[in-house]
Each structure stands twice: as C-alpha cells, then as structure tokens.
Write an enzyme that holds these catalytic residues in place. Structure first.
Site, PDB file in Angstrom:
ATOM      1  N   CYS A 102       0.744  -1.258   0.062  1.00 42.94           N
ATOM      2  CA  CYS A 102       0.003  -0.109   0.019  1.00 42.94           C
ATOM      3  C   CYS A 102       0.857   1.324   0.051  1.00 42.94           C
ATOM      4  O   CYS A 102       1.728   1.611  -1.061  1.00 42.94           O
ATOM      5  CB  CYS A 102      -1.067  -0.168   1.357  1.00 42.94           C
ATOM      6  SG  CYS A 102      -2.372   0.915   1.104  1.00 42.94           S
ATOM      7  N   HIS A 103       0.917   1.863   1.158  1.00 49.95           N
ATOM      8  CA  HIS A 103       1.698   2.980   1.178  1.00 49.95           C
ATOM      9  C   HIS A 103       3.095   2.708   1.819  1.00 49.95           C
ATOM     10  O   HIS A 103       4.022   3.858   1.749  1.00 49.95           O
ATOM     11  CB  HIS A 103       1.116   4.275   2.320  1.00 49.95           C
ATOM     12  CG  HIS A 103      -0.140   4.832   1.674  1.00 49.95           C
ATOM     13  ND1 HIS A 103      -1.089   4.280   1.448  1.00 49.95           N
ATOM     14  CD2 HIS A 103      -0.296   6.238   0.914  1.00 49.95           C
ATOM     15  CE1 HIS A 103      -1.866   5.336   0.987  1.00 49.95           C
ATOM     16  NE2 HIS A 103      -1.456   6.466   0.648  1.00 49.95           N
TER      17      HIS A 103
END
Length: 168
Positions: A102-103
C-alpha cells in the site's frame, strides 16, 4: 528461521500489519515491531493496537533478515525519521528483504532503494514510486531482487506468500 522487523507508527492499515505479522510468526520466524520508541503503543486505522519491541535507534541491519512496511498513514510518519531510513538503506545494502504494501513504498522512496527496480503500490503514490526510479507495475505483488511490493489489503495473500518464499 528469519528475524524480520515490522516498521510501525500510528495510523497503519490494520490488516496489512496483522496478517503478515501473524503469518510470519506461524511459519516460525521472529517478528519484531520497530518504532520511534521501545514500548510505544501504535494504533491502527481500524482499532488494532501493537506495542513496539524496539526503538529504531537501537536496531542494526546486521541483526535482521529483512523488514516489512505495512501501509496506511504510518509510512508517511516513518519516512521522516533519519534512523529508520538509515536502517532500511543498510538492509538494502545487505540485499535483505524489504517488503512494502500500500503506502509502505513511501519508506522505500525516502531510503532511495527503488531506482531501477520493478514495484507496485497504492495507486495514490504511483507517481512518487515512478519518480523514485522504479518501473511501476499494476499487479497484486511484484518481486524485484530483494524488494516485494503490493497494492492494497486484497493483495495480502500474494504479498505474504512472496515474503514467506523469500525468507525460505
């Protein structure tokens, strides 16, 4: 068995921490939660709470076989810590596992480990990953040398599978 650091701060995506963490422990690996301070409570976006085992200033890359960087809001906070970025750079220099979902690749960007590698991420940071020199691929999991990246919680099974395969 491998010893893996989970890099954590407040605002992490709960399942992206819990599922890989539990899978590694179930497989017999040592999972160590590393944050800004030892004994710090980190709260996930959906209510999960983990307490850090070690402060990042007290860890050495030589003591670990890799790192996992859960997504959510935590990577944004983690990436500005110089000790944490130095730790990730050293892990990379030793060609050890760096896995971000994800991030999570935001930390990889700040540690300057994406240049010339294939990677994926949450779509919102796709351009940042490209600008960091990575070849962006919109796939559930991308393995490139010592790096493993995934996009979102729905990609966790593939992310976990590749981490376990890399650790052996």
């Amino acid at each position: 068995m491998a010893k893996v650091a989970f890099l954590l701060a407040d605002g992490f995506e709960d399942s992206e921490m819990t599922n890989p963490y539990e899978a590694l422990k179930e497989a017999g690996h040592e999972a160590v939660i590393v944050g800004f301070e030892q004994g710090l409570e980190c709260k996930g976006k959906k209510g999960a709470v983990y307490t850090t085992d070690l402060a990042v200033e007290d860890v050495k890359a030589t003591d670990f076989d890799g790192v996992v960087i859960p997504g959510g809001g935590a990577p944004e906070a983690l990436r500005v810590n110089e000790d944490l970025i130095a730790f990730v750079k050293e892990i990379n220099q030793q060609s050890k596992l760096i896995a971000g979902i994800c991030h999570g690749p935001q930390v990889m960007i700040s540690a300057d480990v994406l240049q010339g590698k294939d990677a994926t991420c949450y779509i919102g940071i796709r351009d940042d990953v490209k600008l960091a020199g990575a070849n962006f691929k919109d796939e559930e999991v991308v393995v490139s040398a010592n790096l493993i990246t995934s996009r979102t919680p729905k990609d966790e099974p593939a992310f976990i599978r590749e981490i376990l395969a890399k650790l052996g």
